[in-house]
Design a protein around this motif. Structure first.
Motif, PDB file in Angstrom:
ATOM      1  N   PHE A   1      13.557 -19.665  49.804  1.00  0.00           N
ATOM      2  CA  PHE A   1      14.708 -18.911  50.294  1.00  0.00           C
ATOM      3  C   PHE A   1      15.697 -18.617  49.170  1.00  0.00           C
ATOM      4  O   PHE A   1      16.384 -17.595  49.194  1.00  0.00           O
ATOM      5  CB  PHE A   1      15.394 -19.710  51.417  1.00  0.00           C
ATOM      6  N   PHE A   2      15.785 -19.498  48.196  1.00  0.00           N
ATOM      7  CA  PHE A   2      16.751 -19.347  47.111  1.00  0.00           C
ATOM      8  C   PHE A   2      16.144 -18.708  45.858  1.00  0.00           C
ATOM      9  O   PHE A   2      16.870 -18.356  44.930  1.00  0.00           O
ATOM     10  CB  PHE A   2      17.339 -20.726  46.731  1.00  0.00           C
ATOM     11  N   THR A   3      14.823 -18.608  45.748  1.00  0.00           N
ATOM     12  CA  THR A   3      14.189 -18.076  44.548  1.00  0.00           C
ATOM     13  C   THR A   3      12.890 -17.395  44.921  1.00  0.00           C
ATOM     14  O   THR A   3      12.277 -17.696  45.956  1.00  0.00           O
ATOM     15  CB  THR A   3      13.911 -19.194  43.519  1.00  0.00           C
ATOM     16  N   SER A   4      12.507 -16.466  44.081  1.00  0.00           N
ATOM     17  CA  SER A   4      11.245 -15.754  44.318  1.00  0.00           C
ATOM     18  C   SER A   4      10.053 -16.489  43.726  1.00  0.00           C
ATOM     19  O   SER A   4       8.900 -16.190  44.042  1.00  0.00           O
ATOM     20  CB  SER A   4      11.323 -14.346  43.714  1.00  0.00           C
ATOM     21  N   THR A   5      10.305 -17.443  42.812  1.00  0.00           N
ATOM     22  CA  THR A   5       9.229 -18.221  42.197  1.00  0.00           C
ATOM     23  C   THR A   5       9.477 -19.707  42.462  1.00  0.00           C
ATOM     24  O   THR A   5      10.037 -20.422  41.624  1.00  0.00           O
ATOM     25  CB  THR A   5       9.175 -17.961  40.679  1.00  0.00           C
ATOM     26  N   PRO A   6       9.137 -20.182  43.644  1.00  0.00           N
ATOM     27  CA  PRO A   6       9.390 -21.607  43.937  1.00  0.00           C
ATOM     28  C   PRO A   6       8.485 -22.538  43.130  1.00  0.00           C
ATOM     29  O   PRO A   6       7.467 -22.113  42.580  1.00  0.00           O
ATOM     30  CB  PRO A   6       9.092 -21.698  45.425  1.00  0.00           C
ATOM     31  N   ASN A   7       8.877 -23.804  43.064  1.00  0.00           N
ATOM     32  CA  ASN A   7       8.086 -24.810  42.363  1.00  0.00           C
ATOM     33  C   ASN A   7       6.781 -25.055  43.094  1.00  0.00           C
ATOM     34  O   ASN A   7       6.725 -25.077  44.338  1.00  0.00           O
ATOM     35  CB  ASN A   7       8.872 -26.131  42.276  1.00  0.00           C
ATOM     36  N   GLU A   8       5.729 -25.239  42.287  1.00  0.00           N
ATOM     37  CA  GLU A   8       4.449 -25.548  42.898  1.00  0.00           C
ATOM     38  C   GLU A   8       4.453 -26.953  43.486  1.00  0.00           C
ATOM     39  O   GLU A   8       3.855 -27.207  44.529  1.00  0.00           O
ATOM     40  CB  GLU A   8       3.341 -25.424  41.850  1.00  0.00           C
ATOM     41  N   VAL A   9       5.134 -27.891  42.792  1.00  0.00           N
ATOM     42  CA  VAL A   9       5.233 -29.262  43.286  1.00  0.00           C
ATOM     43  C   VAL A   9       6.691 -29.532  43.639  1.00  0.00           C
ATOM     44  O   VAL A   9       7.582 -29.326  42.814  1.00  0.00           O
ATOM     45  CB  VAL A   9       4.753 -30.281  42.225  1.00  0.00           C
ATOM     46  N   VAL A  10       6.933 -29.937  44.853  1.00  0.00           N
ATOM     47  CA  VAL A  10       8.311 -30.199  45.311  1.00  0.00           C
ATOM     48  C   VAL A  10       8.843 -31.429  44.588  1.00  0.00           C
ATOM     49  O   VAL A  10       8.186 -32.495  44.561  1.00  0.00           O
ATOM     50  CB  VAL A  10       8.350 -30.404  46.836  1.00  0.00           C
ATOM     51  N   SER A  11      10.039 -31.279  43.995  1.00  0.00           N
ATOM     52  CA  SER A  11      10.641 -32.399  43.238  1.00  0.00           C
ATOM     53  C   SER A  11      11.586 -33.244  44.075  1.00  0.00           C
ATOM     54  O   SER A  11      12.145 -34.220  43.567  1.00  0.00           O
ATOM     55  CB  SER A  11      11.402 -31.829  42.025  1.00  0.00           C
ATOM     56  N   ASN A  12      11.808 -32.935  45.305  1.00  0.00           N
ATOM     57  CA  ASN A  12      12.731 -33.697  46.145  1.00  0.00           C
ATOM     58  C   ASN A  12      12.156 -35.073  46.449  1.00  0.00           C
ATOM     59  O   ASN A  12      10.946 -35.231  46.627  1.00  0.00           O
ATOM     60  CB  ASN A  12      12.980 -32.922  47.451  1.00  0.00           C
ATOM     61  N   PHE A  13      13.026 -36.092  46.479  1.00  0.00           N
ATOM     62  CA  PHE A  13      12.584 -37.468  46.710  1.00  0.00           C
ATOM     63  C   PHE A  13      11.954 -37.635  48.089  1.00  0.00           C
ATOM     64  O   PHE A  13      11.063 -38.481  48.268  1.00  0.00           O
ATOM     65  CB  PHE A  13      13.758 -38.429  46.577  1.00  0.00           C
ATOM     66  N   ILE A  14      12.393 -36.861  49.047  1.00  0.00           N
ATOM     67  CA  ILE A  14      11.902 -37.022  50.419  1.00  0.00           C
ATOM     68  C   ILE A  14      10.809 -35.990  50.724  1.00  0.00           C
ATOM     69  O   ILE A  14      10.389 -35.827  51.869  1.00  0.00           O
ATOM     70  CB  ILE A  14      13.066 -36.885  51.426  1.00  0.00           C
TER      71      ILE A  14
END
Length: 817
Positions: free
Chosen positions: A40-53
């Motif tokens: 929603f915030f970027t057109s190229t999201p991260n392949e691996v989610v970096s969020n702790f949860i």
């Protein structure tokens, strides 16, 4: 009903734990939020989610950030605090209103954050306050009320919702904070009070009382009352007296009517019946006719003192009163009023008391009002000195034995107290002391006559110029004016060489004045041996002290027994030599009829402690502990009252002390175990600690000039020549090896022990003797030097052991004894 309450309490605790866990998850999701985790915030999201949860945490965090921006962190904070509240504070909670206040709290927080975009924001997030903050602040409040109005409205809403949400009481919180601060301040004040010295404690107590008084006055003023004034001091006290002890004394009695002085040995006789010859004794300066003092067993070379004359007081100078201007009664009373006014300036109510003018100081007494602590007066020492324009002020709070406080102020002109005045005074002429010494006059004008036999030892300390040497001269002249050489023997130790040389020709001396610190131990050892001999004599006589020994009845048939035993010796020459060494009865014939007092005066202890501290301290301690009953007394003087010189062992065994002016309170405590000597004025101003008392007496020491001392010594030595003790005089007259050529029994035993150590170890060194025999360095070094002088060991060669020059297996060491 009884079961419903615990059940609801359990559900509430479980809900609290659930909220704490949920808030922790949400907090970790927000902390690790990265806008690139969500498309929603970027057109190229991260392949691996970096969020702790994980993805769930990334989407929940992005939703919160989108709606309320940075205020999202308030959500997990409120959840964690709410969970803790559910667990610790059980009770009925209206969650409907809590939800309303929570929504208002989040909205106001988001609006405030929207007003400060540079404070903090996420990368890629346009609005710091989210959609809620943007709508509430930018579109609504700021557009209609301006930025200032928006800040006030949002701030008030934020704090009101916070108070309602957590049920806070702002006023109560302020009171608790103030109470905590006051408690913290009181704890700090108490810590300062415990760490402060006594004078600082007095000042802190004064400030505390003043603060309490101001507080009480304010409370009474609110109630329309007034604080009653302090009651006036009692008027029942007698009118203050003014005593001038420096006024001229009445003329002395004519010689014919003057009281007779008892001879020095009169006090040694039994009190029940005085011998007749004592009643016919003339006063000082007349012939001393005591035939009982003549020792029948003395060698014929000893001079006779039957015609010895005691010195007369006319040899000393009379007091002419020059240089002294007496103060008038009006002046003293004016000073007393000034003193009282100075104390009252500090809020301390006192009344004037007696005034006593002494030779050096004037003591003003004041009576504190009821409820006044004397410590408050003691803390005004410097302020009183400024008001009185005095050199020094000493405060006695209180005066021992009185209910008043004494303030001692130095006189502008000092009155001279000469030794002749003391010798012609009634306390001296009628004293019953066995060894009287005249010290001076106290503040009240009373003559101080001490008894050296009761002390039994005296410590004198003070800086240069304070009057210490003059005091020693007064003590010596006091003894010379009372005792003939038959009754008193003196040993003088003068490491400074020049102080006591004038007494070198006195017939009272056991040996000439000892000036070499290395030979002082020889003199002290002789005194110790003499003490032990006297104890043996007293044991054979069946008495406990020298007074009983000299007062015992003399056997009249003693000469007949001597002639009989001498005749028996001639008739039994074959048997007697074998029995004499083991027999003790013939020694009883040599018991003298009387034993003289022995006074040892050491003028400078510091030099001796620097030479051989351990041996000197041991010798002094042994004499001080046992010599009193044997009639041996020590007078120790020093001008360096340090703990290294006046050690604890010396102070314990010498309870009577005289302190002159010292530079610091630490030196005063070394001498007297309390402060006071640092406030003395010098020139004979002293503090005297009598035997068996903790009460210090301030006095002015008597003055005697060097010319007067020389006249008295010339008068005495003109009558007879000195007769020194041959044993100790021979040792002292020898060179550096004199001490090693003739050993005492204790020294012989110690040398034999060292010789046995040498035979076992096959080597010789000072450190080896120290370790094996556990003796001091000075003693071990002395024994090593003795071996070297006798040619048993070689000279010192650095740190190596001494070379043994004899065959230690066959050599007879006892041939040197």
């Amino acid at each position: 009903m009884p079961k419903a309450q615990p059940h609801s309490r359990l559900i509430q605790e479980i809900a609290g734990i659930f909220l704490i866990g949920l808030g922790s998850l949400l907090f970790l999701a927000l902390v690790s939020f990265d806008p690139r985790d969500v498309d929603f915030f970027t057109s190229t999201p991260n392949e691996v989610v970096s969020n702790f949860i994980g993805p769930a945490g990334a989407y929940v965090a992005s939703g919160l950030v989108l709606f309320i921006g940075i205020a999202s962190f308030l959500v997990p904070l409120v959840m964690i605090l709410g969970g803790v509240g559910l667990m610790l504070y059980p009770g009925n909670i209206d969650y409907r209103f809590k939800a309303i206040w929570l929504v208002l709290f989040m909205a106001c927080g988001a609006g405030l954050l929207q007003m400060f975009p540079n404070f903090f924001s996420f990368d890629g997030v346009e609005w710091p306050g989210g959609l809620v903050g943007y709508a509430l602040n930018d579109k609504l409040l700021t557009a209609f009320m301006g930025r200032a109005g928006a800040v006030i409205v949002l701030g008030v809403g934020y704090f009101v919702s916070l108070i309602l949400l957590f049920e806070l009481r702002p006023v109560e919180l302020m009171r608790r904070g103030l109470a905590w601060y006051q408690h913290y301040q009181e704890a700090r004040e108490q810590e300062r009070y415990e760490m402060a010295d006594p004078l600082e404690r007095v000042e802190l107590e004064r400030k505390k009382l003043e603060a309490q008084e101001r507080k009480l006055r304010k409370e009474l003023a609110k109630q329309g009352k007034a604080l009653e004034p302090m009651p006036e001091p009692s008027k029942a006290r007698t009118t203050p007296k003014v005593i001038d002890t420096t006024a001229p004394a009445p003329a002395p009695l004519p010689p014919a009517e003057a009281p007779k002085v008892e001879p020095p040995t009169a006090s040694l006789a039994p009190a029940q019946a005085e011998p007749e010859p004592l009643k016919d004794k003339p006063r000082r300066g007349k012939v001393v006719e005591e035939k009982s003092l003549k020792k029948e067993n003395d060698p014929p070379t000893r001079p006779s003192y039957e015609n010895y004359h005691l010195p007369e007081s006319s040899l000393l100078l009379a007091n002419d009163g020059a240089g002294h201007s007496p103060a008038t009664k009006a002046d003293l009373e004016a000073n007393s009023r000034l003193l009282v006014d100075s104390i009252r300036q500090f809020g301390i109510e006192v009344t004037a008391g007696d005034i006593t003018r002494g030779a050096t100081i004037t003591r003003y007494e004041v009576y504190p009002a009821p409820g006044v602590r004397v410590e408050r007066i003691a803390g005004l020492e410097k302020n009183i000195a400024r008001a009185m324009k005095a050199e020094k002020v000493n405060i006695l709070a209180p005066i021992p034995g009185k209910d008043s406080v004494g303030i001692e102020v130095a006189n502008s002109s000092k009155a001279k107290i000469v030794l002749r005045d003391l010798f012609e005074s009634e306390p001296w002429t009628h004293t019953k002391a066995r060894l009287p010494i005249a010290l001076g006059k106290d503040v009240y004008g009373s003559v101080l006559v001490a008894d050296l036999a009761d002390m039994p030892h005296l410590l004198i300390a003070g800086t240069t110029g304070s009057g210490k040497s003059v005091c020693i001269n007064c003590v010596l002249l006091s003894l010379l004016y009372r005792f003939s050489p038959d009754d008193l023997k003196i040993i003088l130790v003068d490491p400074k060489v020049v102080e006591l040389q004038v007494y070198n020709q006195l017939p009272h001396l056991v040996v000439p004045v000892v000036t070499d610190p290395k030979k002082v131990l020889i003199a002290l050892r002789w005194v110790i041996n003499e003490m032990e001999k006297r104890y043996q004599l007293m044991a054979r006589a069946g008495v406990r002290n020298i007074a009983a020994y000299n007062g015992r009845p003399v056997k009249e048939k003693q000469p007949e027994k001597l002639d009989l035993e001498q005749s028996l010796e001639k008739g039994a020459e074959a048997e007697q030599p074998a029995e004499l060494p083991g027999m003790s009865t013939p020694k009883e014939e040599e018991m003298p009829n009387r034993l003289p007092f022995i006074v040892v005066i050491i003028d400078e202890l510091a030099d001796l402690m620097a030479t051989a501290a351990a041996d000197v301290e041991l010798a002094i301690a042994r004499l001080a502990a046992k010599a009193r009953a044997a009639g041996i007394h020590l007078i120790i003087a020093t001008q360096t009252p340090r703990a290294q010189v006046i050690t604890g062992v010396i102070k314990t065994n010498v309870p009577c002390r005289i302190a002159f002016q010292v530079p610091s309170a630490l030196d005063s405590r070394v001498i007297l175990d309390e402060n006071g000597a640092e406030n003395l004025l010098g020139k004979g101003d002293l503090l005297y600690l009598p035997p068996g008392s903790s009460k210090l007496i301030r006095a002015q020491g008597a003055f005697v000039s060097d010319d007067e001392v020389a006249k008295v010594v010339d008068f005495i030595k003109a009558q007879t020549t000195p007769s020194y003790e041959a044993e100790i005089h021979q040792k002292l007259s020898k060179g550096g090896g004199g001490e090693a050529e003739e050993l005492s029994e204790d020294d012989q035993e110690l040398v034999l022990k060292c010789w046995e150590v040498m035979r076992q170890e096959k080597r010789a060194s000072t450190s080896m003797f120290q370790r094996r025999l556990r003796i001091g360095y000075n003693t071990a070094a002395w024994i090593t030097d003795w071996f070297e002088q006798k040619g048993i060991v070689g000279a010192k060669d650095g740190a190596k052991d001494r070379e043994i020059l004899v065959d230690i297996e066959t050599y007879d060491i006892e041939q040197h004894f």
